[in-house]
Write an enzyme that holds these catalytic residues in place. Structure first.
Site, short mmCIF file in Angstrom:
data_model
loop_
_atom_site.label_atom_id
_atom_site.label_comp_id
_atom_site.label_asym_id
_atom_site.label_seq_id
_atom_site.Cartn_x
_atom_site.Cartn_y
_atom_site.Cartn_z
N PHE A 1 0.82 -1.22 0.00
CA PHE A 1 0.00 0.00 0.00
C PHE A 1 0.85 1.27 0.00
O PHE A 1 0.34 2.35 -0.32
CB PHE A 1 -0.97 0.00 1.19
CG PHE A 1 -0.42 0.60 2.45
CD1 PHE A 1 0.32 -0.16 3.34
CD2 PHE A 1 -0.63 1.94 2.75
CE1 PHE A 1 0.83 0.40 4.50
CE2 PHE A 1 -0.13 2.51 3.91
CZ PHE A 1 0.61 1.73 4.78
N LYS A 2 2.12 1.14 0.33
CA LYS A 2 2.99 2.32 0.36
C LYS A 2 3.03 3.04 -0.99
O LYS A 2 3.28 4.23 -1.06
CB LYS A 2 4.41 1.91 0.74
CG LYS A 2 4.55 1.13 2.04
CD LYS A 2 4.28 1.98 3.26
CE LYS A 2 4.81 1.38 4.55
NZ LYS A 2 4.15 0.16 5.02
N ASP A 3 2.79 2.29 -2.09
CA ASP A 3 2.78 2.91 -3.42
C ASP A 3 1.70 3.99 -3.54
O ASP A 3 1.87 4.93 -4.31
CB ASP A 3 2.51 1.86 -4.50
CG ASP A 3 3.69 0.91 -4.70
OD1 ASP A 3 4.84 1.36 -4.56
OD2 ASP A 3 3.44 -0.27 -4.99
#
Ligand SMILES: *Cc1c(COP(=O)(O)O)cnc(C)c1O
Length: 502
Positions: free
Chosen positions: A115-117
């Site tokens: 999810f960091k993207d």
């Protein structure tokens, strides 16, 4: 809109300064002085918009020194279908667990499968524009401490971005083989990756120390460089995460799961408290959220904090199968303390300095009540995590990663304990293929597991027929470029060496 430090209200900066600097000079975190409010009619208008449209609206309300064209440019470059596989970067998938509806918000369709993207695909664009506005001509040096996923997502976001250099530190024994391989094979001429002997908290403390060491900053200054951060201490990381909670709410309404104005719960597998804090900001803006369910693994410092009002990091550190949550110092809790104490910078500073000196602090009864009214804290260990993966797969033919499984497990506990049937969105934070070994052993219990990471990936694919994300499939043939391991004390010198400014 202006931002100030959580530890000193007098430290006031513009949005672009907050993003360019990353962290305040006094060590506090930047927070918006006022939170934009969305009434029900505003939310109604958002129902008509796609993800990019919602993102543009939210960004423009927080980044007042950016023009509409600048925001449009950042959003359009970040959330493309080539990067996220479709026009909707954050699809909501309806599943059941233990007979209860679970709406899974898949946040891992970006280039690094975590999810960091969602934030790190846009942060480089926000940052380069912020630098232009605030620091004429200086290059930004991005220092990252990672428990695995931030590092790769930041490298991928910043690779070959003009006027930036990025150095990533990760705990040598604390990341999955896939995460390590993702980072050590990173391409780009402005990137550097290094393992440290220690855990994530050591890496994070080391980076924070470098940021706040005056001598080092001066050396950079002389060489026309400045530090910035891609960790969730940077406001530019949190802001993009607010967007997907609002988008998820809109989708819940548009799909008829709730009516406009009805409340939903959110469940977030939590480490550094960034993701769940973004949902809390969405709530402060007016998004109807009933309960924030904070899910931890055996490193359950947040569960205890929510239940007792005492934050105590003096405890055993566990290395778990959900490594991105193996954290005992949750940095973003600082922003929550500030908010819940009615923007009390002295109180916040006091808590943080006790955390530094004693590893422990206790909040006031008022703040404690505010925390436990809004949040529910729960945790599960590795065995329960694997059982949850197995059950979800068996019952629903749905494969979830270890972090998401922690969230599903804690949500189940919450429903059993409270009977609360409010429709709920569960944040799913990584592709199961990033943690193939654990996921495979959960769905294939009792059978032999191959030694090589990529054989595990293939076996998991053979058994489940779930597609392997292309960025992970292509890693197999990539050359390892980085293999340094250093002690924590050597981090400052490593940074200066890498920048060639000894
Ligand atoms: C970073 C990460 C988390 C924890 O998110 P925070 O914002 O640090 O609380 C959970 N799951 C995965 C897969 C992650 O990469």
């Amino acid at each position: 809109m202006l931002y100030n430090s959580t530890e000193n209200k007098k430290e006031v900066v513009s949005a672009s300064q907050a993003i360019a600097q990353g962290i305040s000079k006094d060590g506090g975190l930047f927070v918006p002085q006022e939170i934009p409010e969305y009434d029900i009619n505003t939310i109604k208008d958002l129902l008509q918009l796609d993800y990019k449209g919602i993102a543009k609206k939210v960004f423009s309300d927080y980044l007042s020194d950016f023009t509409a064209e600048e925001i449009e440019d950042c959003v359009n470059k970040a959330y493309t279908d080539t990067k996220f596989g479709s026009d909707n970067p954050a699809p909501l998938v309806a599943k059941k667990y233990n007979g209860i509806d679970a709406n899974i918000l898949e946040l891992w369709h970006g280039p690094t499968c975590a999810f960091k993207d969602m934030a790190l695909q846009i942060l480089p664009h926000l940052l380069t524009k912020s630098l232009k506005k605030t620091n004429d001509g200086k290059d930004a040096v991005i220092l990252v401490a990672t428990s695995g996923d931030t590092g790769k997502a930041a490298l991928e976001g910043f690779k070959d971005v003009e006027h930036t250099k990025i150095i990533v530190f990760y705990p040598a024994q604390g990341v999955s083989p896939m995460q390590k391989h993702q980072m050590n094979t990173q391409e780009g001429s402005n990137v550097k990756v290094c393992a440290i002997e220690g855990n994530f908290d050591d890496a994070q403390t080391g980076v924070k120390k470098i940021f706040t060491t005056h001598e080092i900053s001066e050396k950079l200054e002389k060489n026309n460089m400045m530090f910035s951060s891609a960790n969730s201490i940077n406001w530019g990381r949190l802001l993009p995460q607010i967007v997907y909670y609002i988008a998820a709410y809109c989708e819940m309404v548009n799909s008829g799961k709730i009516a406009l104005g009805d409340k939903m719960n959110v469940v977030v597998p939590t480490g550094n408290f960034g993701n769940i804090l973004a949902s809390y900001y969405a709530f402060c803006m007016g998004l109807p959220i009933n309960k924030f369910i904070c899910a931890s693994n055996s490193n359950n410092v947040l569960t205890d904090f929510i239940n007792t009002g005492v934050y105590d990091k003096n405890r055993q550190f566990y290395t778990t199968i959900s490594p991105s949550m193996d954290i005992l110092v949750s940095s973003n809790l600082e922003r929550l303390l500030y908010k819940l104490s009615n923007d009390n910078d002295e109180f916040t500073k006091d808590c943080m300095s006790k955390l530094k000196t004693e590893g422990k602090y206790e909040v006031t009864p008022e703040v404690k009540d505010a925390v436990s009214n809004a949040f529910y804290g729960g945790f599960c260990d590795d065995r329960a995590t694997k059982e949850t993966i197995a059950k979800m797969y068996k019952d629903e033919n749905y494969l979830c990663d270890t972090h998401t499984a922690v969230a599903v497990n804690v949500y189940d506990k919450y429903v059993q304990e409270t009977g609360d049937k409010t429709p709920t969105v569960i944040a799913s934070t990584a592709s199961p293929y990033k943690f193939s070994k654990s996921v495979l052993s959960a769905v294939n219990e009792g059978n032999d597991i191959p030694d090589s990471e990529f054989d595990m990936v293939d076996m998991l694919n053979d058994i489940t027929k779930v597609d392997i994300p292309a960025p992970l499939a292509s890693l197999k043939n990539k050359q390892v470029r980085f293999s340094d391991t250093i002690n924590v004390e050597d981090m400052p010198n490593y940074v200066l060496d890498s920048l060639g400014i000894k």
